[in-house]
Enzyme design. Structure first.
Site, mmCIF file in Angstrom:
data_model
loop_
_atom_site.group_PDB
_atom_site.id
_atom_site.type_symbol
_atom_site.label_atom_id
_atom_site.label_comp_id
_atom_site.label_asym_id
_atom_site.label_seq_id
_atom_site.Cartn_x
_atom_site.Cartn_y
_atom_site.Cartn_z
ATOM 1 N N ASP A 32 0.817 -1.246 0.216
ATOM 2 C CA ASP A 32 -0.104 0.031 -0.057
ATOM 3 C C ASP A 32 0.906 1.262 -0.058
ATOM 4 O O ASP A 32 0.360 2.292 0.664
ATOM 5 C CB ASP A 32 -0.973 0.159 1.037
ATOM 6 C CG ASP A 32 -2.005 -1.267 1.117
ATOM 7 O OD1 ASP A 32 -2.060 -1.982 0.193
ATOM 8 O OD2 ASP A 32 -2.874 -1.117 2.176
ATOM 9 N N ASP A 45 -4.532 -0.908 -1.730
ATOM 10 C CA ASP A 45 -5.760 -0.740 -1.195
ATOM 11 C C ASP A 45 -6.779 -0.205 -2.265
ATOM 12 O O ASP A 45 -6.469 0.883 -2.941
ATOM 13 C CB ASP A 45 -5.631 0.093 -0.295
ATOM 14 C CG ASP A 45 -6.640 -0.114 1.349
ATOM 15 O OD1 ASP A 45 -6.655 -1.356 1.421
ATOM 16 O OD2 ASP A 45 -6.986 0.770 1.892
ATOM 17 N N HIS A 94 -10.798 0.289 -2.702
ATOM 18 C CA HIS A 94 -12.212 0.362 -2.268
ATOM 19 C C HIS A 94 -13.052 0.700 -3.137
ATOM 20 O O HIS A 94 -12.974 1.717 -4.047
ATOM 21 C CB HIS A 94 -12.346 1.086 -1.053
ATOM 22 C CG HIS A 94 -11.239 0.600 0.001
ATOM 23 N ND1 HIS A 94 -11.252 -0.576 0.291
ATOM 24 C CD2 HIS A 94 -10.607 1.462 0.934
ATOM 25 C CE1 HIS A 94 -10.252 -0.765 1.535
ATOM 26 N NE2 HIS A 94 -9.786 0.370 1.884
ATOM 27 N N HIS A 125 -17.725 2.227 0.852
ATOM 28 C CA HIS A 125 -17.049 1.002 1.455
ATOM 29 C C HIS A 125 -17.700 0.919 2.624
ATOM 30 O O HIS A 125 -17.584 1.868 3.542
ATOM 31 C CB HIS A 125 -15.523 1.064 1.097
ATOM 32 C CG HIS A 125 -15.078 -0.407 1.484
ATOM 33 N ND1 HIS A 125 -14.472 -0.386 2.557
ATOM 34 C CD2 HIS A 125 -15.065 -1.399 0.490
ATOM 35 C CE1 HIS A 125 -13.870 -2.094 2.663
ATOM 36 N NE2 HIS A 125 -14.473 -2.388 1.474
ATOM 37 N N HIS A 172 -11.129 6.598 1.423
ATOM 38 C CA HIS A 172 -9.667 6.626 0.936
ATOM 39 C C HIS A 172 -9.543 5.380 -0.084
ATOM 40 O O HIS A 172 -10.369 4.511 -0.087
ATOM 41 C CB HIS A 172 -8.767 6.405 2.055
ATOM 42 C CG HIS A 172 -8.893 4.842 2.785
ATOM 43 N ND1 HIS A 172 -9.743 4.676 3.755
ATOM 44 C CD2 HIS A 172 -8.177 3.782 2.517
ATOM 45 C CE1 HIS A 172 -9.802 3.533 3.941
ATOM 46 N NE2 HIS A 172 -8.774 2.739 3.256
ATOM 47 N N LYS A 205 -6.688 -5.225 -3.214
ATOM 48 C CA LYS A 205 -7.599 -5.755 -2.041
ATOM 49 C C LYS A 205 -8.468 -4.742 -1.523
ATOM 50 O O LYS A 205 -8.376 -3.463 -1.558
ATOM 51 C CB LYS A 205 -6.643 -6.306 -0.837
ATOM 52 C CG LYS A 205 -5.861 -5.064 -0.271
ATOM 53 C CD LYS A 205 -4.925 -5.701 0.869
ATOM 54 C CE LYS A 205 -3.928 -4.662 1.188
ATOM 55 N NZ LYS A 205 -4.567 -3.379 1.610
ATOM 56 N N CYS A 249 -2.126 -2.790 7.679
ATOM 57 C CA CYS A 249 -1.985 -3.719 6.583
ATOM 58 C C CYS A 249 -0.817 -4.334 6.317
ATOM 59 O O CYS A 249 -0.641 -5.535 6.250
ATOM 60 C CB CYS A 249 -2.215 -2.802 4.896
ATOM 61 S SG CYS A 249 -3.727 -2.474 4.926
HETATM 62 C C1 VGL Z 1 -4.848 0.740 5.676
HETATM 63 C C2 VGL Z 1 -6.387 1.660 6.926
HETATM 64 C C3 VGL Z 1 -7.318 1.587 6.325
HETATM 65 C C4 VGL Z 1 -3.395 0.279 5.232
HETATM 66 C C5 VGL Z 1 -5.778 0.484 4.758
HETATM 67 O O1 VGL Z 1 -2.823 0.068 4.280
HETATM 68 O O2 VGL Z 1 -2.805 0.105 6.527
HETATM 69 N N1 VGL Z 1 -5.091 1.228 6.964
HETATM 70 N N2 VGL Z 1 -6.914 0.779 4.889
HETATM 71 ZN ZN ZN Z 2 -8.627 0.921 3.251
#
Ligand code: VGL
Ligand code: ZN
Length: 242
Positions: free
Chosen positions: A46, A84, A86, A90, A119, A144, A189
């Site tokens: 990410d 990430d 979404h 979401h 996000h 994901k 993550c």
């Molecule tokens: C993440 C919060 C929400 C991450 C992803 O990449 O750690 N944290 N979505």
């Molecule tokens: Zn996320």
């Protein structure tokens, strides 16, 4: 091997075997060779615009990981990146629920869900990989969190702990045995990916200085506890790069 780095442990091992002191450059070269093999993969989690300054869910000093990861990536034959990814509205977005604010929680069918600002919406610039990431040989990008009603911190299993992303199968079919995990955020993550990797039977390490954390209500300390209990090794980039 508690309390000593991999480089130190290698040095002890080699000194013992050869009965002589090795220069640190020799040890570094050996540590680097250990990763440049077909059975190891770097997983870059990410490193997206949303998680750095100017993004929708910025992680403090998130952009600092980029040069470290670029350099580390040169030591790996196999690199996988995650995004990430979404849907709008979401299940992990606070704005999806009446009266909820970011960083509060809600109960979903699979357990407690932290609610985030909107996000990494699919196809937006916010969800793109950070432009400075320079890993042309990365062979796979896994997305994901694309199921509307299930979040996915982990690159392996969604937050219901049942729905696979396919990454276990990909790595096994490619003969990967060792995974090294870097990216954002350490306590979400990265940590969930590392724990699932260890549970799936991969030898797993997180390279700490190639990650940055959100650190929400003690989440960073909990994450290291979770990872340590799962058998995840805690490395520094100098253990790999020297
Ligand atoms: C993440 C919060 C929400 C991450 C992803 O990449 O750690 N944290 N979505
Ligand atoms: Zn996320």
């Amino acid at each position: 091997m508690k309390g000593i780095t991999r480089r130190q442990s290698l040095r002890y091992l080699l000194q013992g075997a050869a009965g002589l002191a090795l220069s640190s450059s020799t040890v570094n070269a050996l540590a680097a060779m250990a990763t440049k093999d077909e059975k190891s993969a770097l997983i870059v989690v990410d490193v997206q615009n949303c998680f750095i300054d100017g993004g929708t869910l910025p992680v403090k000093n998130g952009a600092e990981v980029v040069p470290v990861i670029n350099q580390l990536s040169t030591q790996f034959l196999n690199v996988v990146m995650t995004q990430d990814w979404h849907t709008k509205e979401h299940a992990s977005f606070a704005s999806t629920y009446d009266g909820k604010k970011p960083f509060e929680t809600t109960e979903l069918s699979y357990g407690t869900q932290v609610l985030w600002p909107d996000h990494c919406v699919q196809g937006t610039d916010d969800a793109s990989l950070v432009a400075g990431l320079d890993i042309p040989h990365a062979e796979m990008i896994i997305r994901k969190g694309f199921h509307q009603h299930i979040d996915s911190y982990s690159a392996f299993y969604e937050a219901d702990h049942k729905t696979p992303t396919g990454l276990v199968g990909y790595l096994r079919e490619r003969g990967i045995k060792n995974v090294y995990i870097v990216g954002l955020a350490t306590d979400f993550c990265v940590a969930w990916t590392a724990v699932d990797a260890a549970k799936a039977g991969f030898k797993t390490a997180v390279i700490e200085d190639a990650c940055r954390a959100i650190d929400l209500n003690g989440s960073l300390q909990n994450a290291w506890k979770m990872m340590t209990e799962a058998g995840v090794k805690r490395l520094q980039s100098e253990d790999i790069i020297g």
